[in-house]
Design a protein around this motif. Structure first.
Motif, PDB file in Angstrom:
ATOM      1  N   SER A  14      16.874   8.757  12.623  1.00  0.00           N
ATOM      2  CA  SER A  14      18.155   9.626  12.240  1.00  0.00           C
ATOM      3  C   SER A  14      17.864  10.843  11.785  1.00  0.00           C
ATOM      4  O   SER A  14      16.881  11.207  11.293  1.00  0.00           O
ATOM      5  CB  SER A  14      18.768   8.693  11.015  1.00  0.00           C
ATOM      6  OG  SER A  14      20.088   9.275  10.701  1.00  0.00           O
ATOM      7  N   ASN A  57      20.291   8.380  15.585  1.00  0.00           N
ATOM      8  CA  ASN A  57      21.480   8.777  14.879  1.00  0.00           C
ATOM      9  C   ASN A  57      21.576  10.271  14.607  1.00  0.00           C
ATOM     10  O   ASN A  57      20.628  10.717  13.923  1.00  0.00           O
ATOM     11  CB  ASN A  57      21.479   7.822  13.833  1.00  0.00           C
ATOM     12  CG  ASN A  57      22.698   8.302  12.728  1.00  0.00           C
ATOM     13  OD1 ASN A  57      22.562   8.818  11.681  1.00  0.00           O
ATOM     14  ND2 ASN A  57      24.064   7.924  13.340  1.00  0.00           N
ATOM     15  N   THR A  64      25.701   8.013  17.564  1.00  0.00           N
ATOM     16  CA  THR A  64      24.423   7.041  17.749  1.00  0.00           C
ATOM     17  C   THR A  64      24.450   6.785  19.261  1.00  0.00           C
ATOM     18  O   THR A  64      25.383   6.163  19.702  1.00  0.00           O
ATOM     19  CB  THR A  64      24.512   6.003  16.692  1.00  0.00           C
ATOM     20  OG1 THR A  64      24.526   6.494  15.374  1.00  0.00           O
ATOM     21  CG2 THR A  64      23.258   5.314  16.898  1.00  0.00           C
ATOM     22  N   TYR A 108      28.467  -0.604  13.043  1.00  0.00           N
ATOM     23  CA  TYR A 108      28.154  -0.480  14.365  1.00  0.00           C
ATOM     24  C   TYR A 108      28.521  -1.771  15.205  1.00  0.00           C
ATOM     25  O   TYR A 108      28.547  -2.787  14.851  1.00  0.00           O
ATOM     26  CB  TYR A 108      26.481  -0.367  14.391  1.00  0.00           C
ATOM     27  CG  TYR A 108      26.153   0.960  14.025  1.00  0.00           C
ATOM     28  CD1 TYR A 108      26.325   2.071  14.860  1.00  0.00           C
ATOM     29  CD2 TYR A 108      25.581   0.916  12.812  1.00  0.00           C
ATOM     30  CE1 TYR A 108      25.791   3.392  14.161  1.00  0.00           C
ATOM     31  CE2 TYR A 108      25.111   2.232  12.179  1.00  0.00           C
ATOM     32  CZ  TYR A 108      25.308   3.407  12.935  1.00  0.00           C
ATOM     33  OH  TYR A 108      24.900   4.492  12.303  1.00  0.00           O
TER      34      TYR A 108
END
Length: 122
Positions: A14, A57, A64, A108
């Protein structure tokens, strides 16, 4: 991640920035993606019923992507760059993972991600 008869070894990355840096040599320090992470995913991928890859991400744009280690490795080996950005991921078969933000955190759609991975890589 394990679902039914399939294992999904993942490296989750991320960033608030626009790219993920990676090591080209073991002497490269402070990179986001380490050589041993790449090697581990490659070793896992050789077995049947395993889909290894990265989850990238991008917090700043709230997107993402899942990228198969095979596709990542081809990019990694043949690029002069020291990082991978969203455009690179999309151009190298990255899969946009459906997500929904609940106030601060995301949920998600993992089942949809699994369907897309199997569709593209089977």
């Amino acid at each position: 991640m394990f679902y039914k008869d399939t294992l999904y070894p993942l490296e989750l990355k991320s960033t608030q920035g626009t790219s993920f840096s990676f090591q080209k040599t073991k002497e490269d320090k402070n990179k986001m993606i380490k050589i041993h992470q790449i090697d581990g995913l490659i070793k896992a991928q050789i077995h049947e019923g395993i889909y290894a890859g990265f989850l990238f991400n991008f917090r700043s744009v709230e997107r993402t992507y899942w990228m198969c280690i095979k596709d990542f490795y081809l990019f990694y080996k043949f690029t002069d760059k020291g990082s991978i950005n969203e455009k690179d991921i999309k151009e190298n078969n990255g899969i946009l993972v459906p997500q929904h933000k609940k106030k601060v955190r995301y949920t998600y759609d993992v089942m949809k991600m699994i369907e897309m991975i199997k569709e593209v890589h089977t």
